[in-house]
Write a protein that holds these residues in place. Structure first.
Motif, PDB file in Angstrom:
ATOM      1  N   TRP A  30      -2.645 -12.122  -2.228  1.00  9.15           N
ATOM      2  CA  TRP A  30      -1.483 -12.506  -1.408  1.00  9.15           C
ATOM      3  C   TRP A  30      -0.893 -13.695  -1.922  1.00  9.15           C
ATOM      4  O   TRP A  30       0.429 -14.050  -1.892  1.00  9.15           O
ATOM      5  CB  TRP A  30      -2.029 -12.733   0.094  1.00  9.15           C
ATOM      6  N   TYR A  31      -1.618 -14.907  -2.091  1.00  9.23           N
ATOM      7  CA  TYR A  31      -1.189 -16.175  -2.494  1.00  9.23           C
ATOM      8  C   TYR A  31      -0.421 -16.354  -3.717  1.00  9.23           C
ATOM      9  O   TYR A  31       0.344 -17.379  -3.720  1.00  9.23           O
ATOM     10  CB  TYR A  31      -2.302 -17.235  -2.299  1.00  9.23           C
ATOM     11  N   HIS A  32      -0.375 -15.119  -4.572  1.00 12.76           N
ATOM     12  CA  HIS A  32       0.485 -15.279  -5.684  1.00 12.76           C
ATOM     13  C   HIS A  32       1.560 -14.268  -5.747  1.00 12.76           C
ATOM     14  O   HIS A  32       2.702 -14.408  -6.135  1.00 12.76           O
ATOM     15  CB  HIS A  32      -0.266 -15.323  -7.008  1.00 12.76           C
ATOM     16  N   TYR A  33       1.023 -12.907  -5.363  1.00 15.01           N
ATOM     17  CA  TYR A  33       1.949 -11.678  -5.211  1.00 15.01           C
ATOM     18  C   TYR A  33       2.409 -11.354  -3.863  1.00 15.01           C
ATOM     19  O   TYR A  33       3.315 -10.503  -4.018  1.00 15.01           O
ATOM     20  CB  TYR A  33       1.248 -10.433  -5.643  1.00 15.01           C
ATOM     21  N   ILE A  62     -10.130 -10.360  -3.188  1.00 20.53           N
ATOM     22  CA  ILE A  62      -9.680  -9.570  -2.036  1.00 20.53           C
ATOM     23  C   ILE A  62      -8.073  -9.002  -2.470  1.00 20.53           C
ATOM     24  O   ILE A  62      -7.192  -9.792  -3.056  1.00 20.53           O
ATOM     25  CB  ILE A  62      -9.543 -10.441  -0.783  1.00 20.53           C
ATOM     26  N   ILE A  63      -7.926  -7.759  -2.042  1.00 23.10           N
ATOM     27  CA  ILE A  63      -6.844  -7.090  -2.265  1.00 23.10           C
ATOM     28  C   ILE A  63      -6.102  -7.237  -0.972  1.00 23.10           C
ATOM     29  O   ILE A  63      -6.330  -6.708  -0.027  1.00 23.10           O
ATOM     30  CB  ILE A  63      -6.867  -5.770  -2.767  1.00 23.10           C
ATOM     31  N   ASP A  64      -4.792  -8.055  -0.986  1.00 26.06           N
ATOM     32  CA  ASP A  64      -4.215  -8.354   0.162  1.00 26.06           C
ATOM     33  C   ASP A  64      -3.283  -7.145   0.373  1.00 26.06           C
ATOM     34  O   ASP A  64      -3.065  -6.339  -0.177  1.00 26.06           O
ATOM     35  CB  ASP A  64      -3.748  -9.919   0.349  1.00 26.06           C
ATOM     36  N   ASP A  65      -2.270  -7.754   1.513  1.00 29.80           N
ATOM     37  CA  ASP A  65      -1.361  -6.795   2.008  1.00 29.80           C
ATOM     38  C   ASP A  65      -0.435  -6.328   0.680  1.00 29.80           C
ATOM     39  O   ASP A  65      -0.145  -7.210  -0.149  1.00 29.80           O
ATOM     40  CB  ASP A  65      -0.342  -7.547   2.991  1.00 29.80           C
ATOM     41  N   GLY A  66       0.213  -5.331   0.792  1.00 26.66           N
ATOM     42  CA  GLY A  66       1.154  -4.829  -0.382  1.00 26.66           C
ATOM     43  C   GLY A  66       0.739  -3.644  -0.913  1.00 26.66           C
ATOM     44  O   GLY A  66       1.322  -2.965  -1.636  1.00 26.66           O
ATOM     45  N   TYR A  67      -0.522  -3.032  -0.648  1.00 30.85           N
ATOM     46  CA  TYR A  67      -0.778  -1.624  -0.879  1.00 30.85           C
ATOM     47  C   TYR A  67      -0.513  -0.470  -0.096  1.00 30.85           C
ATOM     48  O   TYR A  67      -0.462   0.615  -0.619  1.00 30.85           O
ATOM     49  CB  TYR A  67      -2.470  -1.559  -1.244  1.00 30.85           C
TER      50      TYR A  67
END
Length: 109
Positions: A30-33, A62-67
């Motif tokens: 999350w914090y970059h993408y 951690i794979i964050d929101d966006g998928y």
């Protein structure tokens, strides 16, 4: 000095010490993408994180929101960014493990 503050906050909140291993430290997409993630970019990042372990301690990714296609719909993945769908997510989790970290996945109610 920070340790004393953290101990005081933990005591005030009745926090219990971790009993199942080391403190989790690592990287979150999350914090970059933000929501602009895709399978290939994440795979490249996990490899880079592994190569930086001597300089940057990390044991979780951690794979964050966006998928997902819609907030709250955890089963509808963005097809362009994640063409393999659930198989791609499984492969990403395996990739994270093979790079010496625990996989994590962002969810919200």
């Amino acid at each position: 000095p920070m340790a004393h503050y953290l101990d005081a906050v933990a005591g005030h909140n009745n926090a219990k010490p971790m009993q199942n291993g080391p403190i989790l430290t690592g990287w979150c997409s999350w914090y970059h993408y933000y929501e602009n993630i895709e399978e290939t970019t994440l795979t490249e990042n996990f490899s880079r994180l592994s190569n930086l372990k001597a300089k940057i301690s990390s044991n979780v990714a951690i794979i964050d929101d966006g998928y997902i296609t819609a907030w709250g719909d955890w089963n509808s993945m963005k097809k362009k960014q994640f063409p393999r769908g659930e198989l791609g997510m499984k492969a990403l989790a395996e990739n994270i493990r093979s790079n010496g970290m625990k996989p994590g996945l962002w969810l919200a109610p």
